[in-house]
Design a protein around this motif. Structure first.
Motif, PDB file in Angstrom:
ATOM      1  N   GLY A  84      -0.425 -24.843 -11.300  1.00 51.30           N
ATOM      2  CA  GLY A  84       0.530 -25.916 -10.568  1.00 51.30           C
ATOM      3  C   GLY A  84      -0.234 -26.671  -9.853  1.00 51.30           C
ATOM      4  N   LEU A  85      -1.531 -26.130  -9.069  1.00 48.94           N
ATOM      5  CA  LEU A  85      -2.066 -27.138  -8.168  1.00 48.94           C
ATOM      6  C   LEU A  85      -2.846 -28.219  -8.826  1.00 48.94           C
ATOM      7  CD1 LEU A  85      -3.158 -24.859  -5.472  1.00 48.94           C
ATOM      8  CD2 LEU A  85      -1.757 -26.881  -5.006  1.00 48.94           C
ATOM      9  N   TYR A  86      -3.500 -27.622 -10.041  1.00 49.30           N
ATOM     10  CA  TYR A  86      -4.292 -28.652 -11.014  1.00 49.30           C
ATOM     11  C   TYR A  86      -3.241 -29.630 -11.738  1.00 49.30           C
ATOM     12  CZ  TYR A  86      -8.804 -26.373 -11.012  1.00 49.30           C
ATOM     13  OH  TYR A  86     -10.128 -25.952 -10.366  1.00 49.30           O
ATOM     14  N   ALA A  87      -2.001 -28.904 -12.005  1.00 49.61           N
ATOM     15  CA  ALA A  87      -1.117 -29.977 -12.896  1.00 49.61           C
ATOM     16  C   ALA A  87      -0.569 -30.866 -11.932  1.00 49.61           C
ATOM     17  CB  ALA A  87       0.078 -29.066 -13.381  1.00 49.61           C
ATOM     18  N   ALA A  88      -0.399 -30.437 -10.584  1.00 48.70           N
ATOM     19  CA  ALA A  88       0.121 -31.426  -9.633  1.00 48.70           C
ATOM     20  C   ALA A  88      -0.881 -32.558  -9.216  1.00 48.70           C
ATOM     21  CB  ALA A  88       0.662 -30.718  -8.412  1.00 48.70           C
ATOM     22  N   PHE A  89      -2.066 -32.186  -9.050  1.00 42.65           N
ATOM     23  CA  PHE A  89      -3.289 -32.997  -8.903  1.00 42.65           C
ATOM     24  C   PHE A  89      -3.501 -33.953 -10.158  1.00 42.65           C
ATOM     25  CE2 PHE A  89      -7.558 -33.842  -9.597  1.00 42.65           C
ATOM     26  CZ  PHE A  89      -8.082 -34.675  -8.501  1.00 42.65           C
ATOM     27  N   THR A  90      -3.463 -33.606 -11.231  1.00 39.87           N
ATOM     28  CA  THR A  90      -3.536 -34.388 -12.545  1.00 39.87           C
ATOM     29  C   THR A  90      -2.358 -35.350 -12.576  1.00 39.87           C
ATOM     30  OG1 THR A  90      -4.721 -32.664 -13.413  1.00 39.87           O
ATOM     31  CG2 THR A  90      -3.822 -34.439 -15.036  1.00 39.87           C
TER      32      THR A  90
END
Length: 152
Positions: A84-90
């Motif tokens: 989720g953090l990677y997706a939010a960052f992206t």
């Protein structure tokens, strides 16, 4: 055990910071998705006027709010926090690059944001997004440390 690392940050502090970052993203994404879906026709019309994403407007009109909701759910489930953090960052990085491109390479600047976010100037919106990109990166780094500690 709540040992401090060489940065002086305890494991508990890292966990609290990651939780705060996740909750900020959840708040932002659920607010944005709700605003877009509540006034779906307006959102679809605005993104269809974008000089960059016109061809994808019909897909993005459902896809963006849907993705914001999915990412929010991922950030609330322990097993999927890192993803989720990677997706939010992206997603925030893509939004930020889009705003940068609109500001620097387009004469027409339509705003497809909803609620309070649409009251921001484009420069304020760019700064707001950069802050969330940085928060996403910090969250990823802190969660990585938490995961490494768990693995040992």
């Amino acid at each position: 055990m709540n040992k401090q690392s060489r940065t002086g940050m305890s494991d508990r502090t890292r966990r609290v910071l990651v939780d705060i970052i996740c909750y900020l993203f959840v708040l932002l994404f659920l607010y944005a998705a709700t605003s877009k879906l509540m006034d779906y026709q307006k959102f679809q019309l605005q993104i269809s006027k974008s000089p960059i994403i016109t061809d994808f407007a019909s897909i993005l009109a459902w896809g963006v709010p849907g993705l914001e909701i999915v990412i929010s759910i991922m950030l609330l489930i322990n097993r999927t926090v890192m993803l989720g953090l990677y997706a939010a960052f992206t997603l925030m990085l893509l939004f930020t690059l889009y705003i940068y491109a609109i500001l620097n390479y387009s004469d027409n600047i339509p705003c497809s944001c909803g609620g309070v976010l649409q009251r921001m100037t484009w420069d304020q919106h760019l700064i707001f997004n950069i802050v969330f990109v940085i928060l996403g990166l910090i969250g990823i780094l802190l969660q990585t440390k938490i995961n490494e500690k768990r693995a040992h």
